[in-house]
Design an enzyme around this catalytic site. Structure first.
Site, PDB file in Angstrom:
ATOM      1  CG  ASP A  48     -39.043  -8.645  59.168  1.00  0.00           C
ATOM      2  OD1 ASP A  48     -39.362  -8.540  60.358  1.00  0.00           O
ATOM      3  OD2 ASP A  48     -38.947  -9.742  58.572  1.00  0.00           O
ATOM      4  CG  HIS A 111     -38.029 -17.018  62.372  1.00  0.00           C
ATOM      5  ND1 HIS A 111     -36.982 -16.709  61.526  1.00  0.00           N
ATOM      6  CD2 HIS A 111     -39.131 -16.940  61.597  1.00  0.00           C
ATOM      7  CE1 HIS A 111     -37.442 -16.465  60.325  1.00  0.00           C
ATOM      8  NE2 HIS A 111     -38.750 -16.598  60.329  1.00  0.00           N
ATOM      9  CG  LEU A 193     -47.822  -7.653  48.952  1.00  0.00           C
ATOM     10  CD1 LEU A 193     -46.700  -7.391  47.948  1.00  0.00           C
ATOM     11  CD2 LEU A 193     -48.861  -6.525  48.893  1.00  0.00           C
ATOM     12  CB  ILE A 231     -42.588  -6.494  56.814  1.00  0.00           C
ATOM     13  CG1 ILE A 231     -43.297  -7.789  57.271  1.00  0.00           C
ATOM     14  CG2 ILE A 231     -42.274  -5.599  58.012  1.00  0.00           C
ATOM     15  CD1 ILE A 231     -42.401  -8.702  58.136  1.00  0.00           C
ATOM     16  CE  LYS A 233     -38.376 -10.725  47.394  1.00  0.00           C
ATOM     17  NZ  LYS A 233     -38.781 -11.335  46.106  1.00  0.00           N
ATOM     18  CB  SER A 234     -40.799  -5.375  46.105  1.00  0.00           C
ATOM     19  OG  SER A 234     -40.716  -5.383  44.678  1.00  0.00           O
ATOM     20  NE  ARG A 239     -42.686  -5.930  41.775  1.00  0.00           N
ATOM     21  CZ  ARG A 239     -42.116  -6.246  40.618  1.00  0.00           C
ATOM     22  NH1 ARG A 239     -42.602  -5.742  39.484  1.00  0.00           N
ATOM     23  NH2 ARG A 239     -41.077  -7.046  40.562  1.00  0.00           N
ATOM     24  CG  ASN A 243     -45.213  -2.702  47.528  1.00  0.00           C
ATOM     25  OD1 ASN A 243     -46.147  -2.638  46.734  1.00  0.00           O
ATOM     26  ND2 ASN A 243     -44.346  -3.699  47.514  1.00  0.00           N
TER      27      ASN A 243
HETATM   28  N1  NDP Z   1     -41.820 -14.463  60.459  1.00  0.00           N
HETATM   29  C1  NDP Z   1     -42.008 -15.303  59.475  1.00  0.00           C
HETATM   30  O1  NDP Z   1     -42.100 -16.534  59.672  1.00  0.00           O
HETATM   31  C2  NDP Z   1     -42.102 -14.808  58.095  1.00  0.00           C
HETATM   32  C3  NDP Z   1     -41.724 -13.517  57.820  1.00  0.00           C
HETATM   33  N2  NDP Z   1     -41.799 -13.017  56.542  1.00  0.00           N
HETATM   34  C4  NDP Z   1     -41.377 -11.624  56.345  1.00  0.00           C
HETATM   35  O2  NDP Z   1     -42.387 -10.941  55.581  1.00  0.00           O
HETATM   36  C5  NDP Z   1     -41.805 -10.403  54.401  1.00  0.00           C
HETATM   37  C6  NDP Z   1     -42.809 -10.343  53.275  1.00  0.00           C
HETATM   38  O3  NDP Z   1     -43.368 -11.610  53.032  1.00  0.00           O
HETATM   39  P1  NDP Z   1     -43.137 -12.433  51.697  1.00  0.00           P
HETATM   40  O4  NDP Z   1     -43.354 -13.864  52.029  1.00  0.00           O
HETATM   41  O5  NDP Z   1     -41.864 -12.040  51.108  1.00  0.00           O
HETATM   42  O6  NDP Z   1     -44.390 -12.039  50.804  1.00  0.00           O
HETATM   43  P2  NDP Z   1     -45.090 -10.696  50.270  1.00  0.00           P
HETATM   44  O7  NDP Z   1     -46.513 -10.842  50.584  1.00  0.00           O
HETATM   45  O8  NDP Z   1     -44.342  -9.498  50.699  1.00  0.00           O
HETATM   46  O9  NDP Z   1     -44.973 -10.879  48.707  1.00  0.00           O
HETATM   47  C7  NDP Z   1     -43.750 -10.807  48.035  1.00  0.00           C
HETATM   48  C8  NDP Z   1     -44.032 -11.175  46.566  1.00  0.00           C
HETATM   49  O10 NDP Z   1     -44.893 -10.186  46.005  1.00  0.00           O
HETATM   50  C9  NDP Z   1     -44.241  -9.569  44.886  1.00  0.00           C
HETATM   51  N3  NDP Z   1     -44.569  -8.129  44.940  1.00  0.00           N
HETATM   52  C10 NDP Z   1     -44.091  -7.203  45.811  1.00  0.00           C
HETATM   53  N4  NDP Z   1     -44.657  -5.994  45.570  1.00  0.00           N
HETATM   54  C11 NDP Z   1     -45.484  -6.165  44.524  1.00  0.00           C
HETATM   55  C12 NDP Z   1     -46.335  -5.282  43.811  1.00  0.00           C
HETATM   56  N5  NDP Z   1     -46.431  -3.985  44.142  1.00  0.00           N
HETATM   57  N6  NDP Z   1     -47.043  -5.785  42.779  1.00  0.00           N
HETATM   58  C13 NDP Z   1     -46.938  -7.101  42.436  1.00  0.00           C
HETATM   59  N7  NDP Z   1     -46.158  -7.979  43.087  1.00  0.00           N
HETATM   60  C14 NDP Z   1     -45.441  -7.511  44.123  1.00  0.00           C
HETATM   61  C15 NDP Z   1     -42.777  -9.828  45.085  1.00  0.00           C
HETATM   62  O11 NDP Z   1     -42.123  -9.873  43.824  1.00  0.00           O
HETATM   63  P3  NDP Z   1     -40.872  -8.904  43.488  1.00  0.00           P
HETATM   64  O12 NDP Z   1     -39.849  -9.151  44.555  1.00  0.00           O
HETATM   65  O13 NDP Z   1     -40.445  -9.370  42.140  1.00  0.00           O
HETATM   66  O14 NDP Z   1     -41.412  -7.513  43.494  1.00  0.00           O
HETATM   67  C16 NDP Z   1     -42.783 -11.204  45.739  1.00  0.00           C
HETATM   68  O15 NDP Z   1     -42.955 -12.208  44.753  1.00  0.00           O
HETATM   69  C17 NDP Z   1     -40.612 -11.323  54.153  1.00  0.00           C
HETATM   70  O16 NDP Z   1     -39.702 -10.765  53.235  1.00  0.00           O
HETATM   71  C18 NDP Z   1     -40.090 -11.506  55.553  1.00  0.00           C
HETATM   72  O17 NDP Z   1     -39.356 -10.365  55.945  1.00  0.00           O
HETATM   73  C19 NDP Z   1     -42.292 -13.780  55.526  1.00  0.00           C
HETATM   74  C20 NDP Z   1     -42.669 -15.075  55.735  1.00  0.00           C
HETATM   75  C21 NDP Z   1     -42.602 -15.694  57.036  1.00  0.00           C
HETATM   76  O1  LIG Z   2     -39.715 -16.105  55.806  1.00  0.00           O
HETATM   77  C1  LIG Z   2     -39.736 -16.572  56.949  1.00  0.00           C
HETATM   78  O2  LIG Z   2     -39.400 -15.896  57.918  1.00  0.00           O
HETATM   79  C2  LIG Z   2     -40.182 -17.953  57.182  1.00  0.00           C
HETATM   80  O3  LIG Z   2     -39.977 -18.485  58.228  1.00  0.00           O
HETATM   81  C3  LIG Z   2     -40.985 -18.656  56.141  1.00  0.00           C
HETATM   82  O4  LIG Z   2     -41.043 -18.053  54.942  1.00  0.00           O
HETATM   83  C4  LIG Z   2     -40.641 -20.109  56.014  1.00  0.00           C
HETATM   84  O5  LIG Z   2     -39.317 -20.238  55.658  1.00  0.00           O
HETATM   85  C5  LIG Z   2     -41.538 -20.760  55.040  1.00  0.00           C
HETATM   86  O6  LIG Z   2     -42.721 -20.484  55.012  1.00  0.00           O
HETATM   87  C6  LIG Z   2     -40.986 -21.745  54.129  1.00  0.00           C
HETATM   88  O7  LIG Z   2     -41.963 -22.049  53.171  1.00  0.00           O
END
Ligand code: NDP
Ligand SMILES: O=C(O)C(=O)[C@@H](O)[C@H](O)C(=O)CO
Length: 284
Positions: A48, A111, A193, A231, A233-234, A239, A243
């Site tokens: 993603d 988005h 998460l 989806i 992220k790590s 992890r 996951n």
């Molecule tokens: N459409 C939208 O507006 C949005 C879409 N997204 C999508 O969703 C995805 C995931 O959301 P995101 O905001 O990144 O948050 P997540 O809920 O996926 O959390 C990511 C955080 O959790 C940590 N983490 C991951 N796995 C573990 C684990 N097993 N144990 C402990 N910590 C862990 C990561 O650290 P580390 O990397 O160090 O493992 C990072 O700090 C984004 O990457 C994006 O693709 C996100 C926000 C908005």
């Molecule tokens: O990650 C994405 O897709 C987002 O749109 C969000 O994370 C956005 O950028 C946000 O929440 C900024 O704090």
């Protein structure tokens, strides 16, 4: 490291989406290829990204370097907020397709609705054209609230396949999820998460201890057991591997109820409010 195989969810147009994908928000472009390649090695087949993450090229490079057949891979990208509008969306799609280096994008999302600009219906018409031409396999939205979804369904022809929204134990968006279910829109949970914030909750830690898994596995299992696509992220391959490994155990009804009870309303939100988020708020 062992490879986990992941079930798919069937979208409303018959397209199959792997239920766990890798999110790459905040993965720097120069590290994205390695991050995605390592995920593909441990079993991910769904990535993603978004034009606004500035890492579509790295995602595309990883997909090619993996040597995996294209039809086994599922890639989602999203339209930048500033690129809404019929012609602009069509142009922006071509930029994304070129950056990813694919002929066809599996899932293309608006988005954010950005209601203050009132362009999402017109933008959706461009998405319908991309779908009709076969440039994308499925089209969907992200951060759409019930009113935005209802309006899109009333004024256009294609019901979104997906609504990608923030859902995790402390922020469950029951109303958004219910409206998606009623319309046949698959809920894809972003920040599943809670960006790490939900992993220390007592109910999550207790279930992890009882089941012999990690807190992240508990939270992700809770989501997939309720039918959502997730989806996480790590940056860490360890992890990433755990996951995705959420299909060999189950939460009991009591454990599920304890996670459900973590709902905290807007206090639990980690991202922006789609009702007010403006297109100038994010570079995307
Ligand atoms: N459409 C939208 O507006 C949005 C879409 N997204 C999508 O969703 C995805 C995931 O959301 P995101 O905001 O990144 O948050 P997540 O809920 O996926 O959390 C990511 C955080 O959790 C940590 N983490 C991951 N796995 C573990 C684990 N097993 N144990 C402990 N910590 C862990 C990561 O650290 P580390 O990397 O160090 O493992 C990072 O700090 C984004 O990457 C994006 O693709 C996100 C926000 C908005
Ligand atoms: O990650 C994405 O897709 C987002 O749109 C969000 O994370 C956005 O950028 C946000 O929440 C900024 O704090």
């Amino acid at each position: 490291m062992t490879q986990t195989s992941v079930p798919t969810v069937t979208l409303n147009n018959g397209v199959e989406i792997p239920q766990v994908g890798l999110g790459v928000f905040q993965v720097p472009d120069d590290g994205t290829q390695a991050n995605v390649e390592q995920a593909l090695e441990v079993g991910y087949r769904h990535v993603d990204t978004a034009a606004g993450y500035d890492n579509e090229e790295g995602v595309g490079a990883a997909l090619r370097a993996s040597g995996l057949p294209r039809e086994q891979l599922f890639v989602t990208t999203k339209l930048r907020n500033g690129d809404q509008g019929y012609e602009q969306a069509l142009r922006a799609f071509e930029d994304s397709r070129r950056a990813l280096g694919v002929d066809q994008v599996d899932l293309y999302l608006i988005h954010w609705p950005v209601p203050s600009r009132d362009l999402y219906v017109e933008t959706w018409r461009a998405f319908e054209k991309l779908l009709a031409e076969g440039a994308v396999r499925a089209i969907g939205v992200s951060n759409f609230l019930p009113d935005h979804l209802e309006r899109l369904v009333a004024e256009t022809d294609v019901v979104p396949a997906v609504n990608q929204v923030e859902v995790h134990p402390t922020f469950q968006q029951a109303e958004v999820q219910a409206r998606c279910r009623a319309l046949g829109v698959t809920v894809e949970a972003y920040s599943p998460l809670g960006r790490g914030a939900d992993l220390g909750a007592a109910a999550v830690v207790a279930a992890a201890t009882e089941l012999g898994v990690t807190p992240a596995q508990v939270v992700l299992r809770w989501a997939v057991q309720q039918g959502r696509v997730v989806i996480p992220k790590s940056m860490s391959v360890e992890r990433q591997a755990t996951n995705i490994d959420v299909f060999s155990f189950e939460l009991s009804p009591a454990q599920t109820a304890q996670l459900n009870a973590l709902e905290s309303g807007v206090e639990g939100r980690t991202g922006a409010d789609p009702a007010t988020a403006s297109f100038t708020q994010f570079r995307h």
